[in-house]
Design an enzyme around this catalytic site. Structure first.
Site, short mmCIF file in Angstrom:
data_model
loop_
_atom_site.label_atom_id
_atom_site.label_comp_id
_atom_site.label_asym_id
_atom_site.label_seq_id
_atom_site.Cartn_x
_atom_site.Cartn_y
_atom_site.Cartn_z
N SER A 12 0.89 -1.09 -0.02
CA SER A 12 -0.12 0.02 -0.07
C SER A 12 0.94 1.23 -0.01
O SER A 12 2.16 1.10 -0.30
CB SER A 12 -0.90 -0.04 1.20
OG SER A 12 -0.24 0.02 2.26
N TYR A 193 16.18 4.80 12.19
CA TYR A 193 15.28 5.21 10.68
C TYR A 193 16.17 6.24 10.20
O TYR A 193 16.59 5.83 9.00
CB TYR A 193 13.83 5.59 11.04
CG TYR A 193 13.15 5.92 9.59
CD1 TYR A 193 12.55 4.73 8.86
CD2 TYR A 193 13.16 7.10 9.17
CE1 TYR A 193 12.13 5.11 7.78
CE2 TYR A 193 12.45 7.56 8.00
CZ TYR A 193 11.93 6.62 7.26
OH TYR A 193 11.48 6.74 5.91
#
Length: 332
Positions: A12, A193
Site C-alpha cells: 500500500s 530510521y
C-alpha cells in the site's frame, strides 16, 4: 522495447501509488512487484490490473529483513529476467516510533517548530532490535537487504544497451548527526530510521562512482510527509483525526507535506522520465506539493561526505562477505 521495473514496496502507500503512476506513464512496461507477503502482493497486483487490465505485472516474494529470502529472490529474478531497467528500492520500516512531546513544545517556544515538523529532527525516536541474521532490524531492512539484492542482480543491471536505474526512497529525516561510521547499524542510538536513510544516501553516492561506467546509475528521492500505515502508527488514531485539518493548512508553508501517496510518488515518477547521464548524482529529489495541491519536484544537494561513503561501502562489502559465506548454499 518495454522497460522492466522492479519495485520493492509495501502493498500500500507510496509503493502502490508508484506502480499505478508508472503504468499511467507507460502501459508497456513489465512491472514486477516485490513484497514479503505473497497474498498481499497478489492483492496489489489484482488491484492494479483492475485499472490497467492489459498491464504486464508479476510478483516476487522477498523479506528484506531476512537475507536468505533476499538471496532466494535474487536467484529467482535472475532466472526470470535478462535485464532490469529500473529498480525502485522503496521498502522500509520504522519500528515503535515515539514522539518527544517535550522537544516539540521546546520547538514551538524557540520558533523551530516548522523545521522539526518537516524533518522530524529531535522529535522522533525508534526502538530497534536484532533480526534472525544477528543484524539490527532497521539497518537490515532499510539498507543492507537492498544492498545485497542490488549486488546479486548486477548481471541484470550492468552492461545493458541502455542505462539501468536504482531509485532509493530516502527521507528528509536522513541526518548525518544520527549516523556514525563506528556504529553504522545504529545499535547504540534511538534514531535507527534516520541513520538508515543517511546510510542510504551515502550508498547511492558511492554506487554511482563504482558503476556509472558500467551503465548503472543510482538516485535518491524523498516522498515528503505521506500519510501511510507507517505514519499512522506514530500517534493514536484520534490524534490524527484532530491533526489532519491542521496538516492540510501547514502544507501552505511546508511544501514537503505531500500527504497522499500519489503526491509522494512524484519524484519517483519524474526520475522515470529523465536521462540519468544528465542528473546531478549528489542531489536528492524531493516530492513537493503546493498548498493548492500542485505536485512538483525539488532538487537539493545532499549533505554527504564522499570519503565517509567509501568507508561505509567497504564495511558493507565486508559484511556481505560474511553473509554470503553463511548462505553459500543459496548462491549459484
Amino acid at each position: 522495447v518495454p522497460c522492466l521495473c522492479l519495485t520493492l514496496s509495501r502493498y500500500s502507500g507510496v509503493g502502490l501509488a508508484l506502480c499505478q503512476r508508472l503504468l499511467e506513464e507507460d502501459g508497456r512496461i513489465h512491472l514486477c512487484i516485490a513484497c514479503r507477503n505473497v497474498q498481499k502482493s497478489e492483492y496489489t497486483r489484482d488491484l492494479i490490473l483492475a485499472a490497467h487490465p492489459a498491464a504486464q505485472i508479476s510478483t516476487v516474494e522477498v523479506d528484506l529483513g531476512n537475507l536468505a529470502s533476499v538471496l532466494r529472490a535474487a536467484r529467482e529474478l535472475r532466472c526470470r529476467f535478462q535485464r532490469l531497467d529500473f529498480v525502485y528500492l522503496n521498502a522500509g520500516i520504522m519500528p515503535n516510533p515515539q514522539v518527544n512531546f517535550k522537544a516539540l513544545w521546546h520547538g514551538l517556544l524557540t520558533g523551530k517548530m516548522l523545521h522539526m515538523l518537516t524533518t522530524a529532527e529531535g522529535i522522533m525516536t525508534q526502538t530497534d532490535r536484532l533480526n534472525g541474521d544477528g543484524l539490527q532490524e532497521v539497518f537490515a531492512t532499510n539498507l543492507f537487504g537492498h544492498f545485497i539484492l542490488v549486488r546479486q542482480l548486477q548481471s541484470l543491471l550492468c552492461g545493458n544497451e541502455k542505462p539501468s536505474r536504482l531509485i532509493w526512497t530516502s527521507s528528509s529525516n536522513a541526518r548525518e548527526s544520527a549516523f556514525s561510521l563506528s556504529d553504522y547499524q545504529h545499535a547504540k542510538g534511538q534514531e535507527s530510521y534516520s541513520s538508515s536513510k543517511y546510510a542510504t544516501d551515502l550508498t547511492s553516492v558511492v554506487l554511482n562512482r563504482k558503476f556509472n561506467n558500467q551503465g548503472l546509475y543510482s538516485s535518491v528521492v524523498c516522498p515528503g510527509l505521506v500519510m501511510t500505515n507507517m505514519t499512522y502508527r506514530i500517534l493514536p488514531v484520534f490524534l490524527w483525526k484532530l491533526l489532519m485539518p491542521i496538516m492540510w493548512l501547514i502544507r501552505f508553508f511546508a511544501k514537503t507535506y505531500t500527504l497522499t501517496p500519489y503526491n509522494g510518488a512524484e519524484a519517483h515518477v519524474w526520475l522515470f522520465k529523465q536521462k540519468p547521464e544528465y542528473l546531478d548524482l549528489l542531489v536528492k529529489y524531493h516530492s513537493c506539493t503546493t498548498g493548492l495541491g500542485r505536485c512538483y519536484v525539488e532538487a537539493r544537494k545532499m549533505d554527504v561526505d564522499e570519503e565517509t561513503a567509501e568507508k561505509l561501502y567497504q564495511k558493507l562489502l565486508e559484511l556481505e562477505e560474511q553473509i554470503l559465506e553463511k548462505y553459500s548454499d543459496l548462491l549459484d
